[in-house]
Design an enzyme around this catalytic site. Sequence first.
Site, mmCIF file in Angstrom:
data_model
loop_
_atom_site.group_PDB
_atom_site.id
_atom_site.type_symbol
_atom_site.label_atom_id
_atom_site.label_comp_id
_atom_site.label_asym_id
_atom_site.label_seq_id
_atom_site.Cartn_x
_atom_site.Cartn_y
_atom_site.Cartn_z
ATOM 1 N N GLY A 216 -17.913 -0.201 -57.186
ATOM 2 C CA GLY A 216 -16.953 0.049 -56.111
ATOM 3 C C GLY A 216 -15.833 0.994 -56.516
ATOM 4 O O GLY A 216 -15.838 1.577 -57.604
ATOM 5 N N GLU A 239 -22.738 3.254 -53.382
ATOM 6 C CA GLU A 239 -22.250 4.196 -52.371
ATOM 7 C C GLU A 239 -21.545 5.362 -53.048
ATOM 8 O O GLU A 239 -21.737 6.499 -52.705
ATOM 9 C CB GLU A 239 -21.335 3.489 -51.365
ATOM 10 C CG GLU A 239 -20.153 2.819 -51.992
ATOM 11 C CD GLU A 239 -19.281 2.120 -50.986
ATOM 12 O OE1 GLU A 239 -19.810 1.570 -50.016
ATOM 13 O OE2 GLU A 239 -18.059 2.130 -51.177
HETATM 14 N N1 COA Z 1 0.757 -8.065 -54.141
HETATM 15 C C1 COA Z 1 1.551 -6.981 -54.208
HETATM 16 N N2 COA Z 1 1.150 -5.782 -54.701
HETATM 17 C C2 COA Z 1 -0.101 -5.689 -55.141
HETATM 18 C C3 COA Z 1 -0.981 -6.781 -55.104
HETATM 19 C C4 COA Z 1 -0.510 -8.015 -54.581
HETATM 20 N N3 COA Z 1 -1.297 -9.076 -54.525
HETATM 21 N N4 COA Z 1 -2.178 -6.395 -55.593
HETATM 22 C C5 COA Z 1 -2.045 -5.113 -55.936
HETATM 23 N N5 COA Z 1 -0.803 -4.694 -55.656
HETATM 24 C C6 COA Z 1 -0.281 -3.330 -55.870
HETATM 25 C C7 COA Z 1 -0.537 -2.864 -57.304
HETATM 26 O O1 COA Z 1 0.543 -3.257 -58.144
HETATM 27 C C8 COA Z 1 -0.625 -1.378 -57.130
HETATM 28 O O2 COA Z 1 0.683 -0.866 -56.925
HETATM 29 P P1 COA Z 1 1.199 0.417 -57.766
HETATM 30 O O3 COA Z 1 0.283 1.527 -57.336
HETATM 31 O O4 COA Z 1 2.594 0.557 -57.316
HETATM 32 O O5 COA Z 1 1.024 0.035 -59.188
HETATM 33 C C9 COA Z 1 -1.338 -1.232 -55.772
HETATM 34 O O6 COA Z 1 -1.092 -2.443 -55.084
HETATM 35 C C10 COA Z 1 -2.854 -1.029 -55.900
HETATM 36 O O7 COA Z 1 -3.414 -2.077 -56.652
HETATM 37 P P2 COA Z 1 -4.570 -1.796 -57.720
HETATM 38 O O8 COA Z 1 -5.108 -3.090 -58.138
HETATM 39 O O9 COA Z 1 -4.050 -0.862 -58.786
HETATM 40 O O10 COA Z 1 -5.597 -1.026 -56.815
HETATM 41 P P3 COA Z 1 -6.760 0.008 -57.158
HETATM 42 O O11 COA Z 1 -6.289 1.381 -57.050
HETATM 43 O O12 COA Z 1 -7.498 -0.376 -58.414
HETATM 44 O O13 COA Z 1 -7.720 -0.236 -55.899
HETATM 45 C C11 COA Z 1 -8.478 -1.685 -54.140
HETATM 46 C C12 COA Z 1 -8.117 -1.525 -55.625
HETATM 47 C C13 COA Z 1 -8.745 -3.145 -53.917
HETATM 48 C C14 COA Z 1 -7.388 -1.194 -53.241
HETATM 49 C C15 COA Z 1 -9.750 -0.881 -53.857
HETATM 50 O O14 COA Z 1 -10.735 -1.276 -54.731
HETATM 51 C C16 COA Z 1 -10.247 -1.105 -52.448
HETATM 52 O O15 COA Z 1 -9.814 -0.452 -51.554
HETATM 53 N N6 COA Z 1 -11.174 -2.049 -52.256
HETATM 54 C C17 COA Z 1 -11.670 -2.422 -50.942
HETATM 55 C C18 COA Z 1 -12.885 -1.670 -50.548
HETATM 56 C C19 COA Z 1 -13.970 -1.697 -51.538
HETATM 57 O O16 COA Z 1 -13.998 -2.402 -52.527
HETATM 58 N N7 COA Z 1 -14.973 -0.903 -51.260
HETATM 59 C C20 COA Z 1 -16.102 -0.702 -52.099
HETATM 60 C C21 COA Z 1 -16.186 0.694 -52.499
HETATM 61 S S1 COA Z 1 -15.680 1.835 -51.185
#
Ligand code: COA
Length: 430
Positions: A216, A239
């Site tokens: 992902g 994907e």
């Molecule tokens: N509460 C508050 N803030 C939170 C949080 C929570 N529970 N969880 C994460 N955050 C913040 C992080 O601190 C980070 O902030 P920053 O950029 O200021 O440091 C931000 O949110 C992003 O979190 P992070 O875990 O670093 O995200 P990522 O870039 O690794 O992406 C997803 C993770 C979940 C957003 C991404 O995988 C996604 O969109 N997934 C859903 C769709 C999916 O999985 N599709 C499959 C492939 S398309």
Amino acid sequence: MPDFDNLYQSKRVSATEAMAQLHDGDFIIVPTGVGEPPALLTALSEQRRRFRDIKVAQILALRKYAYFDPETVEHVRHVALFYGPASRAGGQAGWVDFIPNYFGEIPGLIERHQIPADVVFSMASPMDEHGFFALSLGTDYTMAALAQARSIVLEVNPNVPFTHGQCHVHISRVSALVESSEPLLEVGLPVIGPVQQAIGKYVADMIGDGATLQIGYGAIPDAVVMQLVDKHDLGIHTEMVGDGILTLVNCGAVTNRKKNFLPGKMVATFALGSSRLYQFMHRNPMLEMHPVNFTNDPAIAGLNDNLITINASLQIDLLGQCGSESLGRLPYSGTGGQADFVRAANRSRGGKSFIVLPSTAKDDTISRIVPSLSNGTHVTTSKNDVDYVVTEFGVAQLRGKSAQQRARELIHIAHPNFREELRQAADKLG
Ligand code: COA
């Protein structure tokens, strides 16, 4: 042999001239991420004030073109199918629209005209000797849009790979062509810290040789991939193809030999990585780019035995509901293929789905494992579908477990600072 070169020349225009293809009220479909055509979207931005009510729909908008402008949304407005860096702020402020979807079902929405597709603007490879272009960077829902569109406008760039699969459009179908040669957008691999490493190790230990992988979007799935370099005969049905997967191919861990569905081939629907990845994709018989209703259909992806899916999340409650796309009511990304592939792994013989997330956010001040999802959170993966959840503190296995068992499993992998308060909250919830 027909003279495709003459046809090509007759359709060649400047990006500014290509805007003549647009009518007021048009819905433009743009491919995922790096498949977005910069010259066309720049020309649209420059001319936006002469149009009314044009919509631009896309997954993962990467570049903030001038049309991302709250002052001109009555002229051109972005419609996010999944928020990216360019569209997130507008979505949170309310001047970018959002259409909820499963990535794998967007082609169906287009075919049923529930999402209009009047015009396609897409990057494309140079034309081959048979008159075909490859939409290799974003094959996704764009192939479905090609079938519906009144007008197909391609931005042909020699840096776009010509790939195998079901990702081609013929010159006879194209309305206008624009040439550009700027380097493609590149996205590198994330920095892997101790938390990512610990999560990656737990997951890697549960993946056997010969498994087929979906990887992902986000930092943790990439971190997991980097720990699979010692595996053998892995396969890919995913994907997104990125540099993590390229690393596994280059070190010999991916051979696709043991895949029972499409053996020998890796399958993806969009690409996001470095120029090395884009070069690897070019005319590589090992890789097929297919529409997203093929890659992400759980019934098709689930035909792969031992399908391992690895996806990230932002927050998870004690029942296992995953809020992977919003922070409370504030949208962050989208459902993408997460739910599609969790379901695919559930169908696959020997399959396992992993939701991977650090136990905390914001320097350990916030637990990502919570009694109930924050008010307004968008649920991405439901309690009925979720199975393995992994943090740096271990693995929770949820499918087939009761609510009480789930709470116990999840508290066990929460950050130690939050376990007692989660236990008390779980008691209160019964
Ligand atoms: N509460 C508050 N803030 C939170 C949080 C929570 N529970 N969880 C994460 N955050 C913040 C992080 O601190 C980070 O902030 P920053 O950029 O200021 O440091 C931000 O949110 C992003 O979190 P992070 O875990 O670093 O995200 P990522 O870039 O690794 O992406 C997803 C993770 C979940 C957003 C991404 O995988 C996604 O969109 N997934 C859903 C769709 C999916 O999985 N599709 C499959 C492939 S398309």
